[in-house]
Design a protein around this motif. Structure first.
Motif, PDB file in Angstrom:
ATOM      1  N   UNK B  18       0.868  -1.168   0.000  1.00 27.32           N
ATOM      2  CA  UNK B  18       0.000   0.000   0.000  1.00 27.32           C
ATOM      3  C   UNK B  18       0.911   1.227   0.000  1.00 27.32           C
ATOM      4  N   UNK B  23      -2.760   3.826  -2.493  1.00 23.19           N
ATOM      5  CA  UNK B  23      -3.067   2.857  -3.543  1.00 23.19           C
ATOM      6  C   UNK B  23      -2.397   1.530  -3.228  1.00 23.19           C
ATOM      7  N   UNK B  24      -3.083   0.477  -3.653  1.00 25.97           N
ATOM      8  CA  UNK B  24      -2.510  -0.852  -3.539  1.00 25.97           C
ATOM      9  C   UNK B  24      -1.865  -1.165  -4.890  1.00 25.97           C
ATOM     10  N   UNK B  38      -0.973  -5.230 -10.882  1.00 32.90           N
ATOM     11  CA  UNK B  38      -2.281  -4.726 -10.469  1.00 32.90           C
ATOM     12  C   UNK B  38      -2.144  -3.371  -9.774  1.00 32.90           C
ATOM     13  N   UNK B  41      -8.155   0.700  -7.489  1.00 36.16           N
ATOM     14  CA  UNK B  41      -8.948   1.876  -7.827  1.00 36.16           C
ATOM     15  C   UNK B  41      -8.849   2.896  -6.709  1.00 36.16           C
ATOM     16  N   UNK B  45     -10.726   0.739  -3.013  1.00 35.01           N
ATOM     17  CA  UNK B  45      -9.384   0.143  -2.886  1.00 35.01           C
ATOM     18  C   UNK B  45      -9.388  -1.387  -2.926  1.00 35.01           C
TER      19      UNK B  45
END
Lengths: 392, 160
Positions: B18, B23-24, B38, B41, B45
């Motif tokens: 994270x 964001x992840x 990946x 969003x 999240x």
């Protein structure tokens, strides 16, 4: 004699070609091919538009091999370690899953007067999600990286373990064994599943090393031979051939399992297609309309109960509302294993034709509804929450 | 920095971090080795904005690009007082004539007076590579030189 085999070849060829066309159609509209195979089967055969003669002998054994391969590959999909962690992490959600999704089927069967055996069968049909359809939907929708995805997958893992206990019970009950005999079957299958898990955890490498081979041909023959032998012995001991294959799949692990899956997948697709068609062939389409109302009712209820299961399980893992809706909707799809259960029941002759018709109609609905619901869950939830999608 | 590893039963494994911006970001690696990048969003999240399939080469090239950030910043800082000296990075493409050949074969120093100061491969830094270092597709070369020299170096590495 020659004319006979020529006829069989022509019929088989026509059936496979037809399935190929249906599969292509399914891919075009983003559907699982399973419902179309079933419809294909309904179209031919008993009460259908075209009667196929001379195929019975081949198609019967081929569809049994189809079931064995379906379960063998299901076993190969998960390592013993994944099964154990899945069991530990999701047993509460797993139990909720059984309660919410087995009971509706069982209750409807009792209401229709199909008795305890019917309840056991229909409960199983409505309980088990289609891991094949779901895995494909998750991949196609690019959801493998989502936070709710492990929740969905571990529920599927739990369901598969539940199948390993359920199928032997079903087989004994279908064989007309008493309640005490049924209990004994539960005991035996619990012990066998535990032993196989321990073997797979401790000696998974040894088992894999025994079946493994660098030579593709040798590997394939060893795998198929092993699976059929184990399945046959399991059937002889009344533990259900399918479970034997499933347990063998679990015992094979690591790279061997990955290679085995790659090698067996096309064979599974071929034989499983025959299995679905044969199931459809043996169902008289005329029996479906009378049970369609019940199928719709069950579809509505068990879609809602699967959503509830997924919602609850995802919430427990701290996933947000959108993710919970996605998890719930993804689980709706029923497919191959519901048909496996119904197929076992039909083969035993212990259930009425109406049950088979209801199971067929139900799976047709759910295999189509599942992927659609998985797609629509998120926009629907956004509407409910009055969220507008923000630019990233 | 904590890399979270989540098993995906029957599929593979997800590894993500994270970021400070919430964001992840991470990868999903499937059993067969297929890797996807990946990115989560912003408004959800749990979900992914994109999952981009990467080949092994692309993944290692991306890793090198990100990993080279620090080393390039350091070099730029070092050369700040020398006007006309720049740092640039070159990726060895699959169709580069030097894929599989030795670094010495480029005769970079003689032809362009550019210095190749480091090679990044799979996130590892090889500082001051010797002429017998064998290049491979996906390697990221860190070069120091004049603008003209670096342009010429780019030509050589991509087309010979």
């Amino acid at each position: 004699m020659e004319n006979h085999s020529a006829l069989v070849l022509i019929e088989l060829g026509a059936v496979f070609l037809g399935l190929g066309i249906l599969g292509r159609l399914a891919g075009r509209i983003g559907l699982s091919p399973i419902p179309l195979y079933l419809i294909g089967g309904l179209f031919f055969g008993q009460g259908g538009f075209v009667e196929l003669d001379g195929l019975e002998e081949f198609s019967e054994i081929a569809s049994e091999i189809g079931v064995i391969l379906l379960l063998l590959l299901l076993g190969l999909e998960y390592t013993a370690g994944e099964l154990v962690t899945g069991l530990k992490q999701s047993w509460m959600a797993g139990v909720l899953d059984i309660l919410l999704n087995f009971l509706p089927g069982a209750i409807v069967a009792l209401m229709l007067g199909w008795g305890g055996v019917g309840a056991l069968v229909l409960g199983g049909v409505t309980y088990i999600s289609s891991s094949g359809i779901i895995a494909k939907v998750l991949t196609d929708l690019g959801r493998l990286g989502n936070r709710e995805t492990p929740v969905i997958l571990s529920l599927l893992v739990f369901e598969d373990l539940a199948m390993a206990i359920y199928l032997p019970i079903l087989t004994t009950v279908l064989a007309g064994v008493s309640f005490a005999g049924g209990l004994q079957a539960v005991g035996v299958s619990l012990v066998v599943v535990t032993i196989v898990l321990v073997i797979a955890l401790r000696f998974g490498r040894t088992v894999s090393a025994i079946v493994d081979s660098k030579d593709r041909e040798v590997f394939l023959l060893t795998l198929i031979g092993g699976a059929l032998l184990v399945a046959g012995f399991a059937a002889a001991m009344q533990v259900s051939a399918a479970v034997g294959a499933f347990l063998l799949g679990i015992a094979i692990s690591g790279a061997t399992a990955t290679n085995a899956t790659r090698l067996l997948e096309p064979l599974r697709d071929l034989f499983a297609a025959i299995f679905f068609v044969v199931f459809g062939l043996n169902t008289d389409p005329a029996t479906i309309p009378p049970v369609l109302g019940y199928a719709l009712l069950l579809a509505a209820i068990t879609a809602a109960t699967k959503v509830a299961t997924g919602w609850w399980a995802a919430k427990r893992q701290g996933v947000g509302k959108l993710g919970r809706a996605r998890a719930g909707a993804a689980l709706i799809a029923r497919g191959e294993f519901s048909i496996v259960i119904a197929g076992l029941a039909v083969a035993s002759g212990a259930i009425t034709d109406e049950l088979a018709a209801l199971a067929t109609a139900y799976v047709l609905l759910m295999a189509v509804l599942g992927p659609v619901a998985a797609r629509l869950a998120e926009p629907a939830m956004r509407l409910v929450l009055r969220m507008t999608p923000q630019p990233a | 920095m904590k890399v979270e590893e989540t098993p995906l039963p029957g599929i593979g494994v997800r590894k993500d971090i994270v970021t400070a911006s919430g964001r992840r970001i991470g990868t999903v690696t499937q059993r067969g080795g297929e890797t996807e990048l990946i990115v989560s969003r912003a408004d959800d999240p749990d979900a992914c904005l994109a999952s981009i399939p990467l080949t092994a080469e692309e993944a290692s090239a991306l890793g090198n690009l990100l990993g080279s950030h620090e080393i390039v910043a350091q070099l730029t800082e070092d050369h700040r007082d020398l006007p006309g000296v720049n740092t640039r990075q070159f990726l060895i493409d699959v169709d580069s004539p030097y894929d599989g050949r030795k670094l010495g074969d480029t005769k970079m120093r003689t032809r362009t007076s550019v210095s190749l100061v480091a090679v990044l491969r799979r996130g590892q830094v090889q500082a001051s590579p010797t002429p017998d270092f064998t290049l491979a597709a996906g390697d990221l070369l860190v070069a120091v030189g004049t603008s003209e020299g670096l342009d010429a170096a780019a030509e050589i590495l991509s087309g010979g």
